[in-house]
Design an enzyme around this catalytic site. Structure first.
Site, mmCIF file in Angstrom:
data_model
loop_
_atom_site.group_PDB
_atom_site.id
_atom_site.type_symbol
_atom_site.label_atom_id
_atom_site.label_comp_id
_atom_site.label_asym_id
_atom_site.label_seq_id
_atom_site.Cartn_x
_atom_site.Cartn_y
_atom_site.Cartn_z
ATOM 1 N N ILE A 152 6.655 -7.178 10.052
ATOM 2 C CA ILE A 152 6.108 -7.705 8.792
ATOM 3 C C ILE A 152 6.690 -9.086 8.497
ATOM 4 O O ILE A 152 5.964 -10.023 8.146
ATOM 5 C CB ILE A 152 6.398 -6.740 7.617
ATOM 6 C CG1 ILE A 152 5.689 -5.400 7.848
ATOM 7 C CG2 ILE A 152 5.959 -7.350 6.286
ATOM 8 C CD1 ILE A 152 6.083 -4.297 6.886
ATOM 9 N N CYS A 230 8.610 -6.356 -1.015
ATOM 10 C CA CYS A 230 7.547 -5.423 -0.610
ATOM 11 C C CYS A 230 8.092 -4.476 0.462
ATOM 12 O O CYS A 230 7.342 -4.024 1.322
ATOM 13 C CB CYS A 230 6.352 -6.177 -0.023
ATOM 14 S SG CYS A 230 5.590 -7.355 -1.117
ATOM 15 N N ARG A 232 11.223 -1.542 0.613
ATOM 16 C CA ARG A 232 11.408 -0.151 0.195
ATOM 17 C C ARG A 232 12.208 -0.117 -1.101
ATOM 18 O O ARG A 232 13.174 -0.883 -1.247
ATOM 19 C CB ARG A 232 12.215 0.612 1.261
ATOM 20 C CG ARG A 232 11.318 1.296 2.282
ATOM 21 C CD ARG A 232 10.624 2.507 1.650
ATOM 22 N NE ARG A 232 9.667 3.149 2.508
ATOM 23 C CZ ARG A 232 8.390 2.808 2.666
ATOM 24 N NH1 ARG A 232 7.888 1.783 2.044
ATOM 25 N NH2 ARG A 232 7.598 3.504 3.446
ATOM 26 N N GLU A 261 10.149 5.622 -7.666
ATOM 27 C CA GLU A 261 8.705 5.486 -7.550
ATOM 28 C C GLU A 261 7.995 6.814 -7.781
ATOM 29 O O GLU A 261 8.427 7.837 -7.259
ATOM 30 C CB GLU A 261 8.380 4.980 -6.152
ATOM 31 C CG GLU A 261 7.360 3.893 -6.184
ATOM 32 C CD GLU A 261 7.262 3.198 -4.841
ATOM 33 O OE1 GLU A 261 6.531 3.694 -3.996
ATOM 34 O OE2 GLU A 261 7.899 2.153 -4.661
ATOM 35 N N HIS A 284 2.938 -0.326 -5.315
ATOM 36 C CA HIS A 284 3.224 -0.012 -3.901
ATOM 37 C C HIS A 284 1.907 -0.013 -3.104
ATOM 38 O O HIS A 284 1.523 0.980 -2.503
ATOM 39 C CB HIS A 284 3.946 1.336 -3.747
ATOM 40 C CG HIS A 284 4.553 1.522 -2.383
ATOM 41 N ND1 HIS A 284 5.671 2.276 -2.161
ATOM 42 C CD2 HIS A 284 4.191 1.048 -1.153
ATOM 43 C CE1 HIS A 284 5.972 2.270 -0.869
ATOM 44 N NE2 HIS A 284 5.081 1.530 -0.243
ATOM 45 N N ILE A 285 1.265 -1.180 -3.164
ATOM 46 C CA ILE A 285 -0.044 -1.323 -2.503
ATOM 47 C C ILE A 285 0.028 -2.207 -1.258
ATOM 48 O O ILE A 285 -1.001 -2.581 -0.711
ATOM 49 C CB ILE A 285 -1.092 -1.922 -3.475
ATOM 50 C CG1 ILE A 285 -0.539 -3.184 -4.138
ATOM 51 C CG2 ILE A 285 -1.537 -0.892 -4.496
ATOM 52 C CD1 ILE A 285 -1.538 -4.223 -4.463
ATOM 53 N N GLY A 286 1.250 -2.542 -0.849
ATOM 54 C CA GLY A 286 1.388 -3.450 0.296
ATOM 55 C C GLY A 286 0.541 -3.025 1.486
ATOM 56 O O GLY A 286 -0.109 -3.840 2.133
HETATM 57 C C1 MLT Z 1 4.424 2.443 4.576
HETATM 58 O O1 MLT Z 1 5.512 3.037 4.669
HETATM 59 O O2 MLT Z 1 3.824 2.058 5.567
HETATM 60 C C2 MLT Z 1 3.821 2.269 3.234
HETATM 61 O O3 MLT Z 1 4.739 2.567 2.268
HETATM 62 C C3 MLT Z 1 2.585 3.082 3.174
HETATM 63 C C4 MLT Z 1 2.070 3.436 1.817
HETATM 64 O O4 MLT Z 1 1.796 2.605 0.987
HETATM 65 O O5 MLT Z 1 1.899 4.597 1.556
#
Ligand code: MLT
Length: 318
Positions: A152, A230, A232, A261, A284-286
Site C-alpha cells: 500500500i 488508513c 489499523r 471500531e 474504514h472504507i479504505g
Molecule cells: C483489510 O484488512 O483489508 C480491510 O480492513 C478490509 C475491510 O475494510 O474490511
C-alpha cells in the site's frame, strides 16, 4: 463442504463457491451470540468474514470449523490464538485491496490540504468564504513521509510521485525500487516526522505497533503538517491526535481506522477524535471499492477451492 459467510460478500463470489460444489450459508447479520449459535448449528467447515469479529468464544463453540478466511488483508478481528489452539486455520487475502487503500490515502492528502470537507460544510450552510479557503500548501515539491513502505505504501508513493511530491519512508528493509524509480529516501521515524508536510501511516496493526504515533511523535511534526491514517486502529493514539490538533501543533488529520471500531452490524460511533475540527474521518472504507471487493472475493474463492481440493490453506497466518 459447508461454508458460512457471516458478512457482506460479493454475490459473484457466492455463485462461484456454489459452482465449486460448496453448500453456502450466507447471513451478513450474524455477530456475537448469533454467530456463536450459527457456528454450532451449521457445523460449517469454513467461515468467511470481513468486519464481523470472531472471538475465542465463537471459535470454541464451533462444531466442525477447520478454516476461517478474512476477506481482507488484516486479521486482527479474528482471535488467531484461539483458532490455533483448536487446530483451526486462519487465512487472509493480502494485497487484493491495496490500490483502493492507496487511493483513499491520496484523496485524504488532497482533501486535507484544500480542506474540502470544511469547504463543503460551509457552502451547505450558505457561507461563501473564498478568502479563508484560499490557504493551502499545495502538493508539488512538498514532502510526504510514508511509515511502512509495503504494497500500500508503495502504491501511495507512486501516486504521490505523480503529484511531484518528495518522498521519505521508514521500513525495516530498504525499498530499492522506490529509491530508484521515485527517489524515495529511507530515514528514521523521527527524521520523517520532522521533515514531512504530510505523514501517512501504513504499518500492520497489533501489539508491536500500538501507539507507534503518540504525543511524543506528533510533537516532532511541523505545525503545518497533516497526518493520514488508513492502516489499523491502534497504530495512532487518537487522543494524542486530538490534543495536538486542539493545541495547534498539527494542521489536520484524516483517519479511516479507529481504536474502538464498531463491528459489521453496529450502527453507532462516538469516538471523540472525530468531533475535533480539522479531523476528517471515514468509516474504514479504505478497501471498499468495487474493484477491490471483487478481487478479495476471487481470492477468497481461490482459498476455499484449494482447501476443498487439496486440504492446503493458501495465505495461512497460523
Ligand atoms: C483489510 O484488512 O483489508 C480491510 O480492513 C478490509 C475491510 O475494510 O474490511
Amino acid at each position: 463442504m459447508k461454508v458460512l459467510i457471516a458478512d457482506k460478500f460479493e454475490s459473484q463470489g457466492i455463485e462461484q463457491l456454489k459452482a465449486a460444489g460448496c453448500e453456502v450459508i450466507s447471513n451478513p447479520e450474524l455477530a456475537g451470540d448469533t454467530l456463536v449459535a450459527a457456528l454450532k448449528d451449521t457445523a460449517c467447515q469454513i467461515l468467511i468474514v470481513r468486519s464481523t469479529k470472531v472471538p475465542a468464544e465463537a471459535i470454541q463453540a464451533a462444531t466442525g470449523l477447520k478454516l476461517v478466511i478474512r476477506a481482507g488483508a488484516g486479521y486482527d478481528t479474528i482471535d488467531v490464538k484461539a483458532a490455533s489452539a483448536k487446530g483451526v486455520k486462519v487465512a487472509n487475502c493480502p494485497g487484493m485491496n491495496s490500490t483502493a487503500v492507496a487511493e483513499l490515502a491520496m484523496g485524504m492528502i488532497v482533501a486535507l490540504d484544500r480542506r474540502i470537507v470544511h469547504n463543503t460544510v460551509d457552502l451547505r450552510n450558505g457561507v461563501w468564504n473564498k478568502k479563508e479557503y484560499s490557504k493551502a500548501l499545495g502538493l508539488k515539491g512538498r514532502t510526504l513521509g510514508i511509515i511502512g513502505l509495503g504494497k500500500i505504501g508503495m502504491l501511495l508513493a507512486e501516486r504521490a510521485g505523480a503529484f511531484e511530491m518528495n518522498l521519505l519512508y521508514t521500513d525495516v528493509v530498504a525499498n530499492s525500487a522506490a529509491e530508484q524509480k521515485l527517489a524515495a529516501r529511507k530515514v528514521d521515524l523521527d527524521t520523517l516526522l520532522k521533515e514531512s508536510d504530510f505523514v501517512s501511516v501504513h504499518t500492520p496493526g497489533g501489539e508491536g505497533t500500538k501507539h507507534l504515533i503518540g504525543s511524543a511523535q506528533l510533537a516532532l511534526m511541523k505545525p503545518t503538517a497533516c497526518l493520514i491514517h488508513c492502516a489499523r486502529g491502534g497504530v495512532v493514539d487518537e487522543n494524542a491526535v486530538a490534543q495536538a490538533i486542539q493545541a495547534g501543533k498539527l494542521r489536520g488529520a484524516a483517519l479511516d481506522v479507529f481504536e474502538q471500531e464498531p463491528g459489521a452490524n453496529d450502527k453507532e460511533f462516538h469516538d471523540a477524535v472525530i468531533r475535533c475540527d480539522r479531523v476528517y474521518g471515514t468509516h474504514h472504507i479504505g478497501a471498499s471499492t468495487d474493484q477491490a471487493q471483487l478481487a478479495v472475493a476471487e481470492e477468497t474463492v481461490r482459498i476455499v477451492q484449494t482447501f476443498k481440493n487439496s486440504g492446503n490453506v493458501l495465505n495461512c497466518v497460523n
